[in-house]
Design an enzyme around this catalytic site. Structure first.
Site, short mmCIF file in Angstrom:
data_model
loop_
_atom_site.label_atom_id
_atom_site.label_comp_id
_atom_site.label_asym_id
_atom_site.label_seq_id
_atom_site.Cartn_x
_atom_site.Cartn_y
_atom_site.Cartn_z
N HIS A 3 0.82 -1.23 0.00
CA HIS A 3 0.00 0.00 0.00
C HIS A 3 0.85 1.27 0.00
O HIS A 3 0.31 2.37 -0.16
CB HIS A 3 -0.91 0.05 1.24
CG HIS A 3 -1.94 -1.03 1.29
ND1 HIS A 3 -2.85 -1.23 0.27
CD2 HIS A 3 -2.23 -1.97 2.25
CE1 HIS A 3 -3.63 -2.26 0.60
NE2 HIS A 3 -3.29 -2.73 1.78
N ASP A 55 -3.13 -10.75 -2.02
CA ASP A 55 -3.62 -10.19 -0.76
C ASP A 55 -5.08 -9.77 -0.97
O ASP A 55 -5.47 -9.41 -2.07
CB ASP A 55 -2.76 -8.98 -0.39
CG ASP A 55 -3.05 -8.44 1.00
OD1 ASP A 55 -2.27 -8.74 1.92
OD2 ASP A 55 -4.06 -7.71 1.17
N HIS A 94 -6.54 -7.16 -0.06
CA HIS A 94 -6.64 -5.73 -0.36
C HIS A 94 -5.93 -5.42 -1.68
O HIS A 94 -4.91 -6.04 -2.00
CB HIS A 94 -5.99 -4.91 0.76
CG HIS A 94 -6.58 -5.17 2.11
ND1 HIS A 94 -6.00 -6.02 3.03
CD2 HIS A 94 -7.73 -4.70 2.67
CE1 HIS A 94 -6.77 -6.07 4.12
NE2 HIS A 94 -7.82 -5.29 3.93
N ASP A 97 -4.83 -12.70 4.03
CA ASP A 97 -6.08 -12.15 4.56
C ASP A 97 -7.28 -12.40 3.66
O ASP A 97 -8.39 -11.93 3.94
CB ASP A 97 -5.93 -10.66 4.88
CG ASP A 97 -5.14 -9.90 3.83
OD1 ASP A 97 -4.85 -10.47 2.76
OD2 ASP A 97 -4.80 -8.73 4.08
#
Ligand SMILES: [Zn+2]
Length: 344
Positions: free
Chosen positions: A127, A164, A166, A251
């Protein structure tokens, strides 16, 4: 000749960047090492000697001002760099060593000194933006490893696959205009950080080198298999990279506390095997995994251990948590749309 082995990158300082009440804490790596230890895997892999990234490596992706700011902020004891991302007095050092070891592990796989690798690092990176931290990430570990390998002319083309839960908005922003980096991301959508729609396909010379696969909540093993078979693997094959890097976030598991996709450990294992097989077909097996998210400690321990076993050629995996009991939404329309956008 010695048989090539899998390399892992880990430095004890990764445990010192810590805030126990935060989901992204040092227990995550401890859980992974406990499982690796139980399986005796630490004796079978090669452990990299970690070093800090040089400033001119960090600034391949980040502004000089941002690098200096994080350094000074952490030297002053740290604190929250943004509403999600904490730091302490060790965090700059940990983040700079995470980048340095990402670069070295990648280079050793490219040079053929290691068979493949898994960077067991914190803080995570996908990120982080050029001029600010975001989503628990300080520096873009995987984007910098990709760009430095290209800058040093070690390879001509690299693919980054991010599973991931996200969207890897940081990686995307750092490489979006680079025609020599293919970025493929599967992620829950709409969801944090808000980016990653199917229409984000890259900018300038890099147009067509971003492949975003936005998945609605509830998608699990079946949907992921469909997306990998129809979009991810054909795109890798077509791009024909010299190296595959993987942003490995755990996740997307059904029991993760932060998100709502429904992969099982069995599904994750399938994905790892497919990526390893693709690397064998396309680029002599050159593949490096980088730890990103994953906040259920059991899932992390088993998920990463399973992946390292597969990287090491061990035909075993474990899924004591089983499958999600929820039924999955159908993603045929999404896959059709993506095949059209990317002419697959
Ligand atoms: Zn994540």
């Amino acid at each position: 000749m010695n048989e090539l082995v899998t390399g892992i990158a880990f430095d004890p300082i990764f445990l010192k960047h810590d805030q126990p009440s935060h989901p992204e804490n040092a227990k995550r790596l401890e859980s992974i090492f406990s499982e690796l230890n139980k399986k005796g895997l630490l004796e079978k892999v090669s452990r990299l000697k970690c070093r800090s990234a040089e400033t001119d490596e960090l600034t391949v992706c980040h502004t000089n001002e941002y690098v200096e700011y994080v350094k000074a902020f952490c030297e002053n004891g740290g604190g929250y760099l943004d509403p999600d991302t904490y730091s302490n007095s060790y965090s700059f050092k940990a983040a700079a060593i995470a980048v340095g070891s990402s670069i070295d592990l990648t280079e050793l796989v490219i040079s053929g000194d290691l068979k493949n690798g898994f960077a067991l690092l914190r803080p995570p990176g996908h990120h982080a933006l050029a001029n600010r931290s975001m989503g628990f990430c300080l520096f873009g570990n995987i984007a910098i490893a990709a760009k430095v390998a290209l800058r040093n002319s070690l390879i001509k083309k690299v693919a980054v696959v991010d599973f991931d839960v996200h969207h890897g908005n940081g990686t995307q922003a750092l490489i979006a205009d680079d025609p020599n980096i293919l970025f493929i991301s599967t992620h829950q959508y709409p969801f944090y950080p808000g980016t990653g729609s199917s229409r984000e396909i890259g900018t300038g010379d890099g147009e067509g080198t971003l492949i975003n696969i936005p998945l609605q909540a509830g998608v699990g093993d079946t949907g992921f298999k469909f997306a990998f078979e129809e979009v991810v693997i054909p795109s890798l094959q077509r791009f024909n990279p010299d190296l595959i890097l993987v942003s490995a976030g755990y996740d997307a598991h059904w029991d993760d506390p932060l998100a709502n996709l429904n992969l099982s450990l069995t599904g994750y294992d399938w994905i790892s095997r497919e990526l390893i097989k693709s690397a064998e077909r396309i680029c002599s097996g050159k593949i490096v995994f980088f730890l990103e998210g994953g906040y259920n400690l059991d899932v992390l321990g088993f998920g990463v251990t399973n992946a390292i076993q597969r990287l090491s050629g061990i035909e075993e995996f474990e899924d004591p948590l089983g499958k999600s009991l929820q039924s999955e939404p159908d993603i045929t329309n999404l896959i059709d749309e993506l095949k059209k956008i990317h002419e697959l």
